[in-house]
Design an enzyme around this catalytic site. Structure first.
Site, mmCIF file in Angstrom:
data_model
loop_
_atom_site.group_PDB
_atom_site.id
_atom_site.type_symbol
_atom_site.label_atom_id
_atom_site.label_comp_id
_atom_site.label_asym_id
_atom_site.label_seq_id
_atom_site.Cartn_x
_atom_site.Cartn_y
_atom_site.Cartn_z
ATOM 1 N N SER A 88 0.842 -1.204 0.000
ATOM 2 C CA SER A 88 0.000 0.000 0.000
ATOM 3 C C SER A 88 0.871 1.245 0.000
ATOM 4 O O SER A 88 2.006 1.215 0.504
ATOM 5 C CB SER A 88 -0.873 0.010 1.253
ATOM 6 O OG SER A 88 -1.556 1.237 1.381
ATOM 7 N N TYR A 117 -0.847 -0.358 10.856
ATOM 8 C CA TYR A 117 -1.154 -0.646 9.451
ATOM 9 C C TYR A 117 0.013 -0.188 8.565
ATOM 10 O O TYR A 117 0.478 -0.922 7.698
ATOM 11 C CB TYR A 117 -2.456 0.042 9.030
ATOM 12 C CG TYR A 117 -2.866 -0.332 7.608
ATOM 13 C CD1 TYR A 117 -3.399 -1.588 7.324
ATOM 14 C CD2 TYR A 117 -2.698 0.565 6.549
ATOM 15 C CE1 TYR A 117 -3.755 -1.938 6.023
ATOM 16 C CE2 TYR A 117 -3.055 0.221 5.245
ATOM 17 C CZ TYR A 117 -3.589 -1.032 4.990
ATOM 18 O OH TYR A 117 -3.931 -1.389 3.701
HETATM 19 N N1 LIG Z 1 -8.991 -0.574 0.057
HETATM 20 C C1 LIG Z 1 -7.911 0.211 0.005
HETATM 21 O O1 LIG Z 1 -7.994 1.455 -0.041
HETATM 22 C C2 LIG Z 1 -6.532 -0.422 -0.052
HETATM 23 C C3 LIG Z 1 -5.433 0.395 -0.422
HETATM 24 C C4 LIG Z 1 -4.170 -0.169 -0.468
HETATM 25 C C5 LIG Z 1 -3.992 -1.496 -0.158
HETATM 26 N N2 LIG Z 1 -5.069 -2.262 0.215
HETATM 27 C C6 LIG Z 1 -4.832 -3.665 0.533
HETATM 28 O O2 LIG Z 1 -5.559 -4.446 -0.389
HETATM 29 C C7 LIG Z 1 -5.842 -5.715 0.192
HETATM 30 C C8 LIG Z 1 -7.313 -6.042 -0.014
HETATM 31 O O3 LIG Z 1 -8.103 -5.116 0.731
HETATM 32 P P1 LIG Z 1 -9.567 -4.657 0.326
HETATM 33 O O4 LIG Z 1 -9.565 -3.187 0.341
HETATM 34 O O5 LIG Z 1 -10.040 -5.389 -0.867
HETATM 35 O O6 LIG Z 1 -10.385 -5.084 1.641
HETATM 36 P P2 LIG Z 1 -11.443 -6.243 1.936
HETATM 37 O O7 LIG Z 1 -12.573 -6.184 0.970
HETATM 38 O O8 LIG Z 1 -11.734 -6.119 3.383
HETATM 39 O O9 LIG Z 1 -10.638 -7.580 1.621
HETATM 40 C C9 LIG Z 1 -9.721 -8.169 2.512
HETATM 41 C C10 LIG Z 1 -9.562 -9.623 2.122
HETATM 42 O O10 LIG Z 1 -8.616 -10.204 3.030
HETATM 43 C C11 LIG Z 1 -9.177 -11.395 3.544
HETATM 44 N N3 LIG Z 1 -8.661 -11.695 4.891
HETATM 45 C C12 LIG Z 1 -8.656 -10.878 5.979
HETATM 46 N N4 LIG Z 1 -8.194 -11.555 7.042
HETATM 47 C C13 LIG Z 1 -7.921 -12.825 6.621
HETATM 48 C C14 LIG Z 1 -7.445 -13.991 7.265
HETATM 49 N N5 LIG Z 1 -7.158 -14.009 8.580
HETATM 50 N N6 LIG Z 1 -7.292 -15.114 6.538
HETATM 51 C C15 LIG Z 1 -7.602 -15.124 5.205
HETATM 52 N N7 LIG Z 1 -8.044 -14.054 4.537
HETATM 53 C C16 LIG Z 1 -8.218 -12.909 5.251
HETATM 54 C C17 LIG Z 1 -10.683 -11.131 3.579
HETATM 55 O O11 LIG Z 1 -11.400 -12.352 3.592
HETATM 56 P P3 LIG Z 1 -12.170 -12.974 4.870
HETATM 57 O O12 LIG Z 1 -12.625 -11.846 5.733
HETATM 58 O O13 LIG Z 1 -13.273 -13.762 4.231
HETATM 59 O O14 LIG Z 1 -11.150 -13.858 5.513
HETATM 60 C C18 LIG Z 1 -10.866 -10.399 2.260
HETATM 61 O O15 LIG Z 1 -11.002 -11.337 1.206
HETATM 62 C C19 LIG Z 1 -5.425 -5.614 1.658
HETATM 63 O O16 LIG Z 1 -4.138 -6.197 1.824
HETATM 64 C C20 LIG Z 1 -5.336 -4.112 1.897
HETATM 65 O O17 LIG Z 1 -4.473 -3.796 2.953
HETATM 66 C C21 LIG Z 1 -6.328 -1.750 0.258
#
Ligand SMILES: NC(=O)c1ccc[n+]([C@@H]2O[C@H](COP(=O)([O-])OP(=O)(O)OC[C@H]3O[C@@H](n4cnc5c(N)ncnc54)[C@H](OP(=O)(O)O)[C@@H]3O)[C@@H](O)[C@H]2O)c1
Length: 244
Positions: free
Chosen positions: A137, A150
């Site tokens: 990120s 984070y």
């Molecule tokens: N959204 C943003 O603005 C942003 C920006 C930069 C980077 N990111 C990164 O992008 C990635 C995806 O985030 P997102 O925004 O798409 O959020 P999200 O919709 O909350 O997705 C997070 C994913 O991680 C999985 N996860 C969480 N804890 C887990 C565990 N203990 N075991 C297995 N899977 C787990 C969740 O699945 P379950 O809950 O079903 O386990 C879900 O599929 C993350 O690494 C986040 O830090 C996001």
């Protein structure tokens, strides 16, 4: 440009991970989709079609990772691409110092990545090919005031991926670090208006473009590259007075 026959997406039940699974399946790639919520994975599989295999898995159950990786490998045959996308970002208030939340972020965002990418690295090193993508990120580029753990988890993930790249490139294995800016997903839905926010589909397309190009560290959208290059240079005594 590599073409992938098979891929694993870890953290595939919503947001960016779900969009990655959909785009890979649409491109004809057989995808193993992993996350904890089996019902959400079933929905993704129903909607994305028969290229998708699903596995309920908690990345913090570190001891179960090697057996899960073996199971997925056996189902897919070969594994061309592994994307570690799992992440959590609980809300942290201005003066909140909460070890439980900090621990959860390090456990998923960093240690889960190591638990998965160590055996994946060994497999790809032996195979002399493959692509590893870590979804880091822009948050890892500075220690900002909003959510110290984070930022730490993503900075450490970026450094871990750099070290993996330095180990694996000599064996023909590509390691790509992707740093998205804000993306509209369940993770950010309660955070109000965020700068340059993009849909999950656009983030997934950007991540896959960096994977195929073998980018070392790629921003999504790329407009974050000049912005973060400047932000990284802001001296600490100025940075701490800002609200960034
Ligand atoms: N959204 C943003 O603005 C942003 C920006 C930069 C980077 N990111 C990164 O992008 C990635 C995806 O985030 P997102 O925004 O798409 O959020 P999200 O919709 O909350 O997705 C997070 C994913 O991680 C999985 N996860 C969480 N804890 C887990 C565990 N203990 N075991 C297995 N899977 C787990 C969740 O699945 P379950 O809950 O079903 O386990 C879900 O599929 C993350 O690494 C986040 O830090 C996001």
């Amino acid at each position: 440009m590599p073409t992938y026959k098979t891929a694993i997406v870890i953290g595939a039940s919503s947001g960016i991970g779900e969009a990655l699974v959909r785009q890979l399946a649409k491109d004809g790639v057989t995808v193993a989709a992993l996350a904890r919520r089996a019902d959400e994975l079933e929905r993704v599989q129903r909607e994305a079609g028969d290229k998708v295999r699903i596995y309920a898995h908690d990345v913090t159950d570190y001891a179960s990772v090697p057996a899960m990786f073996d199971r997925v490998k056996a189902d897919l045959g070969e594994v061309d691409l592994v994307i570690y996308n799992a992440g959590v970002m609980p809300p942290v208030a201005e003066s909140e110092y909460n070890f439980e939340k900090d621990h959860a972020m390090i456990a998923v965002n960093l240690l889960g990545a190591m638990a998965w990418l160590n055996p994946v690295a060994a497999y790809m090193e032996a195979r002399r090919s493959g692509t590893i993508v870590g979804v880091s990120s822009v948050a890892g580029d500075r220690g900002r005031r909003g959510n110290p753990a984070y930022h730490t988890s993503k900075a450490a993930l970026t450094t871990y991926l750099e070290a993996l790249r330095n180990r694996l490139s000599r064996y023909g294995v590509t390691v790509v670090t992707v740093k998205p800016g804000p993306v509209a997903t369940p993770m950010t839905k309660d955070l109000g208006k965020l700068p340059l926010i993009i849909p999950a589909e656009q983030a997934a397309a950007g991540i896959l473009a960096h994977a195929r190009a073998g980018t070392v560290e790629g921003y999504v959208p790329v407009a974050w590259w000049p912005i973060m290059s400047v932000i990284q240079q802001v001296p600490s005594w100025i940075f701490r007075k800002t609200n960034i």
